[in-house]
Design an enzyme around this catalytic site. Sequence first.
Site, PDB file in Angstrom:
ATOM      1  N   ARG A 205      -7.505  -0.598   1.017  1.00 25.84           N
ATOM      2  CA  ARG A 205      -8.053  -1.794   0.363  1.00 25.84           C
ATOM      3  C   ARG A 205      -8.499  -1.501  -1.064  1.00 25.84           C
ATOM      4  O   ARG A 205      -8.510  -2.391  -1.909  1.00 25.84           O
ATOM      5  CB  ARG A 205      -9.191  -2.377   1.214  1.00 25.84           C
ATOM      6  CG  ARG A 205     -10.374  -1.481   1.378  1.00 25.84           C
ATOM      7  CD  ARG A 205     -11.256  -1.878   2.556  1.00 25.84           C
ATOM      8  NE  ARG A 205     -10.685  -1.467   3.840  1.00 25.84           N
ATOM      9  CZ  ARG A 205     -11.229  -1.738   5.029  1.00 25.84           C
ATOM     10  NH1 ARG A 205     -12.362  -2.430   5.107  1.00 25.84           N
ATOM     11  NH2 ARG A 205     -10.658  -1.333   6.131  1.00 25.84           N
TER      12      ARG A 205
ATOM     13  N   ASP B 231       1.714   6.271   5.594  1.00 27.37           N
ATOM     14  CA  ASP B 231       0.743   5.289   5.111  1.00 27.37           C
ATOM     15  C   ASP B 231       1.194   4.613   3.802  1.00 27.37           C
ATOM     16  O   ASP B 231       0.449   3.831   3.222  1.00 27.37           O
ATOM     17  CB  ASP B 231      -0.629   5.969   4.946  1.00 27.37           C
ATOM     18  CG  ASP B 231      -1.780   5.016   5.193  1.00 27.37           C
ATOM     19  OD1 ASP B 231      -1.571   3.967   5.837  1.00 27.37           O
ATOM     20  OD2 ASP B 231      -2.900   5.309   4.715  1.00 27.37           O
TER      21      ASP B 231
ATOM     22  N   LYS C 104     -10.134  12.308   8.866  1.00 24.94           N
ATOM     23  CA  LYS C 104      -9.663  11.838  10.165  1.00 24.94           C
ATOM     24  C   LYS C 104      -9.638  12.985  11.170  1.00 24.94           C
ATOM     25  O   LYS C 104      -9.511  14.144  10.778  1.00 24.94           O
ATOM     26  CB  LYS C 104      -8.217  11.313  10.033  1.00 24.94           C
ATOM     27  CG  LYS C 104      -8.086   9.994   9.321  1.00 24.94           C
ATOM     28  CD  LYS C 104      -6.620   9.567   9.245  1.00 24.94           C
ATOM     29  CE  LYS C 104      -6.460   8.239   8.538  1.00 24.94           C
ATOM     30  NZ  LYS C 104      -7.031   7.103   9.272  1.00 24.94           N
TER      31      LYS C 104
ATOM     32  N   ASP D 226      -2.634   9.983   4.142  1.00 28.96           N
ATOM     33  CA  ASP D 226      -4.021   9.549   4.311  1.00 28.96           C
ATOM     34  C   ASP D 226      -4.745  10.500   5.259  1.00 28.96           C
ATOM     35  O   ASP D 226      -4.710  10.332   6.477  1.00 28.96           O
ATOM     36  CB  ASP D 226      -4.046   8.117   4.864  1.00 28.96           C
ATOM     37  CG  ASP D 226      -5.479   7.612   5.043  1.00 28.96           C
ATOM     38  OD1 ASP D 226      -6.412   8.262   4.514  1.00 28.96           O
ATOM     39  OD2 ASP D 226      -5.646   6.553   5.689  1.00 28.96           O
TER      40      ASP D 226
ATOM     41  N   ASP E 193     -12.075   6.742   4.174  1.00 29.37           N
ATOM     42  CA  ASP E 193     -10.841   6.495   4.933  1.00 29.37           C
ATOM     43  C   ASP E 193     -10.411   5.026   4.839  1.00 29.37           C
ATOM     44  O   ASP E 193      -9.287   4.682   5.209  1.00 29.37           O
ATOM     45  CB  ASP E 193     -11.047   6.914   6.396  1.00 29.37           C
ATOM     46  CG  ASP E 193      -9.734   7.048   7.151  1.00 29.37           C
ATOM     47  OD1 ASP E 193      -8.677   7.047   6.496  1.00 29.37           O
ATOM     48  OD2 ASP E 193      -9.771   7.158   8.390  1.00 29.37           O
TER      49      ASP E 193
ATOM     50  N   LYS F 273       0.844  -1.210   0.000  1.00 32.69           N
ATOM     51  CA  LYS F 273       0.000   0.000   0.000  1.00 32.69           C
ATOM     52  C   LYS F 273       0.872   1.250   0.000  1.00 32.69           C
ATOM     53  O   LYS F 273       1.738   1.419   0.861  1.00 32.69           O
ATOM     54  CB  LYS F 273      -0.895  -0.014   1.244  1.00 32.69           C
ATOM     55  CG  LYS F 273      -1.630   1.301   1.522  1.00 32.69           C
ATOM     56  CD  LYS F 273      -2.535   1.197   2.755  1.00 32.69           C
ATOM     57  CE  LYS F 273      -3.129   2.550   3.144  1.00 32.69           C
ATOM     58  NZ  LYS F 273      -3.994   2.471   4.344  1.00 32.69           N
TER      59      LYS F 273
ATOM     60  N   GLU G 110      -9.288   3.418   2.426  1.00 30.93           N
ATOM     61  CA  GLU G 110      -8.818   3.604   1.043  1.00 30.93           C
ATOM     62  C   GLU G 110      -7.731   2.604   0.648  1.00 30.93           C
ATOM     63  O   GLU G 110      -7.561   2.306  -0.520  1.00 30.93           O
ATOM     64  CB  GLU G 110      -8.291   5.030   0.867  1.00 30.93           C
ATOM     65  CG  GLU G 110      -6.833   5.277   1.293  1.00 30.93           C
ATOM     66  CD  GLU G 110      -6.573   5.055   2.784  1.00 30.93           C
ATOM     67  OE1 GLU G 110      -7.539   5.052   3.566  1.00 30.93           O
ATOM     68  OE2 GLU G 110      -5.400   4.842   3.162  1.00 30.93           O
TER      69      GLU G 110
HETATM   70  N1  BES Z   1      -4.136   4.181   7.142  1.00 34.71           N
HETATM   71  C1  BES Z   1      -5.256   3.840   7.930  1.00 34.71           C
HETATM   72  C2  BES Z   1      -4.944   2.782   8.990  1.00 34.71           C
HETATM   73  C3  BES Z   1      -3.992   3.170  10.066  1.00 34.71           C
HETATM   74  C4  BES Z   1      -4.456   3.676  11.241  1.00 34.71           C
HETATM   75  C5  BES Z   1      -2.648   2.944   9.923  1.00 34.71           C
HETATM   76  C6  BES Z   1      -3.588   3.989  12.254  1.00 34.71           C
HETATM   77  C7  BES Z   1      -1.780   3.258  10.921  1.00 34.71           C
HETATM   78  C8  BES Z   1      -2.239   3.773  12.097  1.00 34.71           C
HETATM   79  C9  BES Z   1      -6.379   3.301   7.073  1.00 34.71           C
HETATM   80  O1  BES Z   1      -6.453   3.805   5.784  1.00 34.71           O
HETATM   81  C10 BES Z   1      -7.657   3.644   7.754  1.00 34.71           C
HETATM   82  O2  BES Z   1      -7.917   4.805   7.904  1.00 34.71           O
HETATM   83  N2  BES Z   1      -8.406   2.630   8.137  1.00 34.71           N
HETATM   84  C11 BES Z   1      -9.626   2.828   8.821  1.00 34.71           C
HETATM   85  C12 BES Z   1     -10.634   1.864   8.246  1.00 34.71           C
HETATM   86  C13 BES Z   1     -12.032   2.083   8.727  1.00 34.71           C
HETATM   87  C14 BES Z   1     -12.574   3.380   8.172  1.00 34.71           C
HETATM   88  C15 BES Z   1     -12.882   0.929   8.287  1.00 34.71           C
HETATM   89  C16 BES Z   1      -9.389   2.538  10.296  1.00 34.71           C
HETATM   90  O3  BES Z   1      -8.639   1.630  10.613  1.00 34.71           O
HETATM   91  O4  BES Z   1      -9.934   3.267  11.121  1.00 34.71           O
HETATM   92 ZN    ZN Z   2      -4.641   4.477   5.011  1.00 32.09          ZN
HETATM   93 ZN    ZN Z   3      -7.560   5.620   5.694  1.00 31.46          ZN
END
Ligand code: BES
Ligand code: ZN
Ligand code: ZN
Length: 504
Positions: free
Chosen positions: A355, A292, A281, A274, A351, A269, A353
């Site tokens: 996947r 990210d 966020k 992000d 968010d 990824k 994103e």
């Molecule tokens: N990049 C984030 C995941 C992340 C969070 C990485 C904290 C490192 C530290 C990812 O893109 C994300 O925002 N995931 C969301 C998914 C949710 C909206 C289903 C998450 O984990 O909150």
């Molecule tokens: Zn992310």
């Molecule tokens: Zn995200």
Amino acid sequence: MLTFKRADQHILNQDADLYVGYCPLNSIPEYIIRDFSTLYVPLADYIKKRNFIGAAGSQLTIAAVHKQKPVMLMLVGLGSEKKTATDRLENMRRATGSIIRTIEQIKATKAALCMPEHHWLGVNEFELTKELVATAMMAGYHFDQFITDPAHKLTQNCEIILCAPALLHDQMAVGIEFGQRIGHAVNQARQWCDLPADILTPTILADHAARIAKVHNLKATIYDEATVKKMGMGGLAGVSAGSAQECRFVALEYKTEHKDAPTIVLTGKGVTFDSGGISIKPASRMDEMKDDMAGAAAVISTMEAIAHLKPGVNVIGITPIAENMPSGTAIKPGDIITFYNGKTAEVKNTDAEGRLILADALSYAVKHYKPDALVNIATLTGSCAAALGPFFAGMMSTHDDLVEKLTHASQRSGDRLWRLPFHDDYKKAIRSSVADICNIGNETYRAGAITAGFFLQNFVEETPWVHLDVAGTSFNVPDMSYYRPGATGFGVRLFIDFLMHFEK
Ligand code: BES
Ligand code: ZN
Ligand code: ZN
């Protein structure tokens, strides 16, 4: 910068500022006591007084004089021999990290180390040297290029002299070479992560990949945003839609000379920042989302390392790279996107994103390379970081053979993995009433790391595949002497080991 050379076991013949001995619990090597006592006569008493017994994480430093010059003696603990070989080796890495910290504190420009006993650590001399050198380089990494005050710079130039009997020197030479390649690759991945997102944009990261390919004779395929759209990569184009930066899709190919070798695809990824997009966020810790792209960084850096180390397998590194930003052109909750393999997803949260871009990368990998193994690495979910914390990455798969290979690579390399349940019961979490799947899991299923894994599963067909969620392990790992605040380069050591040991 750290440099490494070999010397014979008579450590005091070396002209250095720091002399170091590694000490297993309750058995400080006799030759270390003997040599160090010549520079500091009451050594044995002092060790007793300070209660230094070689416990893991412990150290003892002593000021002494050698050839009329002030020098420092250092003993570092390796912990108990009753620990597993994996843990003993990890203790050696951490001890090495504290040696580098001492080098920085006392501003040593030459340090002579007695090599620890490879048998005791459950490895051969080549592996020991490789691990020691790679770890020393990791410990010496500082993201200080933006610090202008020289007094605040931490990077120390030091020559590290590895002392051991001459009959081990051939293995050590190869170990130094491998360790330096690995250490460089890890630190390069860390640096890309640590760079702010206005500097490390998708195009810049793709340029790094192109440069590496050119220098090392790897085949590079790089698609710009217009091509990504034309090819039907709706996930990557969708995530990039709100950004002023163009996205990139990068595939690097390493070919072995071995006939009938298996083909392995690594995909990472690459979200250079992000923000969450329209599902933005919260402000606190949003800065960390410059990391990210840790998965992509690990993959690209691994490709550079293996171009030198030449494993007997074909390796393809695929990285979809984009920036996730809110704007008038951004994808919105409720949008439905179509991926490279023709499947559709409802985007309920912009968010989620990672996947979306990986869906295109995995589809592309399966279609164009028909790999024997497919591994993706991503800072995918906060849920995985919450479940496992900073020391283990989540591993999801239904392919036990591949899990076993990665588990061994994990144990050998120090990049630790923990398998999460990946049962079909979680699959229904990502059902959608308007598209094939939904990009977030239904609340009642919880387990956000696992439901994200099931989203990705839609794009791998029957390929043996493992998903690694490195959201917790890629940056700001506490208490580890060979890491610093900032990125860890997690995945590089794992992948290099995995590829160097891969057998069909
Ligand atoms: N990049 C984030 C995941 C992340 C969070 C990485 C904290 C490192 C530290 C990812 O893109 C994300 O925002 N995931 C969301 C998914 C949710 C909206 C289903 C998450 O984990 O909150
Ligand atoms: Zn992310
Ligand atoms: Zn995200």
